[in-house]
Design an enzyme around this catalytic site. Structure first.
Site, PDB file in Angstrom:
ATOM      1  N   ARG A  49      19.765  94.633 -46.335  1.00  0.00           N
ATOM      2  CA  ARG A  49      19.739  94.510 -44.881  1.00  0.00           C
ATOM      3  C   ARG A  49      18.585  95.326 -44.292  1.00  0.00           C
ATOM      4  NH1 ARG A  49      23.236  97.046 -42.668  1.00  0.00           N
ATOM      5  NH2 ARG A  49      24.238  98.070 -44.445  1.00  0.00           N
ATOM      6  N   LYS A  81      26.819  89.563 -42.373  1.00  0.00           N
ATOM      7  CA  LYS A  81      27.094  90.760 -41.577  1.00  0.00           C
ATOM      8  C   LYS A  81      26.896  90.531 -40.085  1.00  0.00           C
ATOM      9  CE  LYS A  81      28.506  93.406 -44.857  1.00  0.00           C
ATOM     10  NZ  LYS A  81      29.964  93.696 -44.965  1.00  0.00           N
ATOM     11  N   HIS A  93      36.414  96.806 -41.986  1.00  0.00           N
ATOM     12  CA  HIS A  93      35.578  96.640 -43.176  1.00  0.00           C
ATOM     13  C   HIS A  93      36.392  97.176 -44.358  1.00  0.00           C
ATOM     14  CE1 HIS A  93      31.531  97.506 -45.373  1.00  0.00           C
ATOM     15  NE2 HIS A  93      31.995  96.307 -45.644  1.00  0.00           N
ATOM     16  N   SER A 120      30.409 101.934 -50.551  1.00  0.00           N
ATOM     17  CA  SER A 120      29.941 101.477 -51.855  1.00  0.00           C
ATOM     18  C   SER A 120      30.115 102.567 -52.905  1.00  0.00           C
ATOM     19  CB  SER A 120      28.457 101.090 -51.765  1.00  0.00           C
ATOM     20  OG  SER A 120      27.959 100.680 -53.014  1.00  0.00           O
ATOM     21  N   LYS A 163      36.494 100.212 -54.145  1.00  0.00           N
ATOM     22  CA  LYS A 163      37.263  99.335 -53.247  1.00  0.00           C
ATOM     23  C   LYS A 163      37.574  97.989 -53.897  1.00  0.00           C
ATOM     24  CE  LYS A 163      35.003  97.990 -49.583  1.00  0.00           C
ATOM     25  NZ  LYS A 163      34.807  96.520 -49.477  1.00  0.00           N
ATOM     26  N   THR A 164      36.547  97.362 -54.463  1.00  0.00           N
ATOM     27  CA  THR A 164      36.736  96.051 -55.080  1.00  0.00           C
ATOM     28  C   THR A 164      37.601  96.152 -56.327  1.00  0.00           C
ATOM     29  OG1 THR A 164      34.630  95.247 -54.224  1.00  0.00           O
ATOM     30  CG2 THR A 164      35.552  94.073 -56.102  1.00  0.00           C
ATOM     31  N   ASP A 180      36.554  92.150 -48.327  1.00  0.00           N
ATOM     32  CA  ASP A 180      35.571  92.875 -47.527  1.00  0.00           C
ATOM     33  C   ASP A 180      35.863  92.987 -46.036  1.00  0.00           C
ATOM     34  OD1 ASP A 180      33.088  94.322 -47.735  1.00  0.00           O
ATOM     35  OD2 ASP A 180      32.125  92.690 -46.657  1.00  0.00           O
ATOM     36  N   ARG A 203      23.323  90.470 -56.071  1.00  0.00           N
ATOM     37  CA  ARG A 203      24.547  89.976 -55.433  1.00  0.00           C
ATOM     38  C   ARG A 203      24.973  88.620 -55.980  1.00  0.00           C
ATOM     39  NH1 ARG A 203      27.458  93.345 -51.748  1.00  0.00           N
ATOM     40  NH2 ARG A 203      26.006  95.014 -51.203  1.00  0.00           N
TER      41      ARG A 203
END
Length: 547
Positions: free
Chosen positions: A72, A214, A233, A251, A255-256, A270, A335
């Site tokens: 980004r 996003k 988020h 990150s 979390k994932t 997400d 990604r």
């Protein structure tokens, strides 16, 4: 003159097109070429290959390279300064103001640019699995692979849902267009601009597809608080008893990994909303970071990344298309974007009940936070506003050997158009109203800081989380940590007692005290920006140095 493929056919693939006027209604774009509307994944892959936009992996995933921008462009993000919304926007480095007249001029130039293209691709999609809080999004882009990304990422309407589709929001996506800072009031040739009044998003000068995702998350973060819905988020899953859990974390915090529990169904990985009716996913797909992805550690994401229809960004492959997921030569931010149904054991409708547990994850590289702590609603708001983790070399490019504290308010500062306190108050009120238990979980280091201690065993973290989610952890005896004011379980069956109290795990107790005091100071300094906008209960819950 460039030759166009005749009619709507490529070998073995049928393309469906609608009239240009219908496909571009509400966008302001007047096309001079072909408009490919709502093509399916196979058709979009065929189009992208025909146009030379990328290539296939050995397993059939589409590989795209985004060039200069592999993440980004935070400094190039703008919100249009408009009278109706001016007072509610959280202005600053994250939401930089763009004068309305500059935006209007830039939008006109982007529309003219798109109208001159020989081919355009549109996708009509939804954001928000709950129909009561859903928005209709129309993407106009110059590339087939970006259309496929959006089709994977958002919620695909049923065929009859496309009849008479009228967009609430429009994304004008022109990755090859270059803005002019002198004319457009932006910083560089790249610009991501959001007009809340005209409900238009401009993305120009960057091929990184994450800007599409996003930007819509930012829109949901703007819209939903006025409807009494908290945008978040976070990832979310649900157990066999219907018990929903939310997982916040930056990150590298897990979390994932932790939300993808084979004993629970994944709602989404997400972005979610929390209303009085329950939790709902904003998206219909996943956008996973895959650098150094292991088939053993993340079998579901690995399998999804090796399927036809998946979009791989900046992933390196050999001449035969075999992926090298350890190769970060293009970027560490490789990604994989795929529809959520590529993951087994998901809640395909994307909705579930009210959360019973709220988990905030941190990877504390200082090694001083407990592996799990129980939070009051005021402490939950405090840690939500703080959004703390600590990174080290290997978790982010350019970092040195010493841990570096990172605070990203609401665990998603770059996507918040409103003041953070708005979201913090909503979280606190929802927790209190619905009686959710809240937990702070440290997936970072124990027994010392990074370089001395060791990473918290994943088996320990999973064991503590499962005890929290099944309700058994709430019944044990807790003691208060003297540095951070956190309630820490005194003993948990199956968990080594020396891990529960982080000071006990350090051989050098004086070093622990110094390091903990250092982190307390960092928390205190960060929270100073919010202290004037929160209630006395949150101020009392704040971490502060001993008097």
């Amino acid at each position: 003159m460039r030759r166009h493929w005749p009619a709507m056919w490529l070998p073995g693939v049928r393309f469906r097109m609608s009239s240009a006027s219908t496909a571009l209604a509400g966008t302001g774009v007047s096309p001079s070429g072909e408009v490919h509307s709502n093509l399916t994944a196979p058709a979009l892959v065929a189009q992208a290959l025909r146009r030379g936009e990328g290539r296939l992996s050995a397993d059939g995933a589409f590989i795209a390279v985004t060039g200069q921008h592999t993440g980004r462009s935070v400094q190039d993000k703008f919100v249009v300064d408009e009278p109706a919304t001016r007072d509610a926007v959280w202005w600053g480095k994250i939401n930089q103001p763009l004068p309305a007249d500059r935006f209007a001029g830039l939008a006109g130039r982007v529309r003219a640019y798109l109208g001159q293209k020989a081919e355009l691709y549109t996708q009509d999609l939804h954001a928000g699995a709950d129909p009561a809080h859903r928005i209709r999004v129309r993407l106009v882009t110059t590339n087939a692979w970006h259309a496929l990304f959006a089709r994977n990422m958002f919620i695909r309407p049923e065929k009859d849902g496309l009849d008479g589709f009228a967009p609430d929001w429009t994304i004008l996506h022109a990755p090859e267009f270059e803005a002019d800072p002198a004319i457009d009031g932006c910083r560089s040739t790249t610009v991501i601009a959001l007009s809340l009044e005209t409900r238009t998003i401009l993305i120009a000068g960057t091929s990184y597809a994450g800007e599409i995702k996003k930007s819509i998350f930012t829109v949901m973060n703007w819209l939903l608080p006025e409807r009494g819905v908290l945008p978040m988020h976070c990832s979310a899953n649900v157990g066999a008893r219907g018990d929903v859990a939310l997982f916040f974390g930056l990150s590298g915090t897990g979390k994932t990994t932790l939300s993808s529990d084979p004993e629970r169904q994944l709602i989404g990985d997400d972005e979610h909303g929390w209303s009085d009716a329950g939790v709902f996913n904003f998206e219909g797909g996943c956008y996973a970071k895959v650098i150094k992805l292991s088939q053993e550690a993340e079998p579901q994401i690995w399998a999804a990344s090796h399927r036809f229809g998946t979009v791989l960004e900046n992933v390196v492959a050999d001449g035969d298309g075999h992926l090298d997921l350890d190769d970060g030569s293009l970027t560490e931010n490789t990604r994989s974007c795929y529809p959520i149904h590529y993951i087994p054991n998901v809640v395909e409708k994307g909705t579930a009940g009210l959360p019973r547990n709220v988990v905030m994850l941190t990877a504390d590289a200082f090694g001083v936070l407990p592996p799990i702590s129980k939070l009051s609603s005021a402490q939950a708001m405090y840690h939500f506003l703080s959004g703390y983790t600590a990174r080290v070399a290997g978790t982010e490019k350019g970092l040195g050997k010493e841990p570096q504290a990172t605070f990203s308010t609401c665990f998603g500062a770059p996507f918040l158009p409103r003041h953070p306190e708005v979201y913090g108050r909503m979280l606190q009120e929802l927790i209190a109203k619905h009686g959710a238990d809240c937990w702070l979980v440290n997936t970072g280091w124990s027994g010392g800081a990074y370089g001395t201690g060791s990473r918290m065993p994943i088996k320990v973290t999973r064991g503590l989380l499962r005890a929290a989610l099944d309700g058994s952890l709430a019944k044990v005896e807790f003691v208060q940590d003297p540095f951070f004011g956190l309630l820490v379980p005194k003993a948990v069956p199956g968990i080594p007692s020396e891990l529960l109290n982080p000071r006990d795990a350090w051989a050098d107790k004086a070093a622990y005290d110094r390091t903990a005091t250092q982190l307390v100071g960092l928390f205190e300094k960060n929270f100073a920006a919010f202290a004037g906008a929160v209630g006395d209960d949150v101020k009392a819950a704040a971490i502060r140095a001993a008097a």
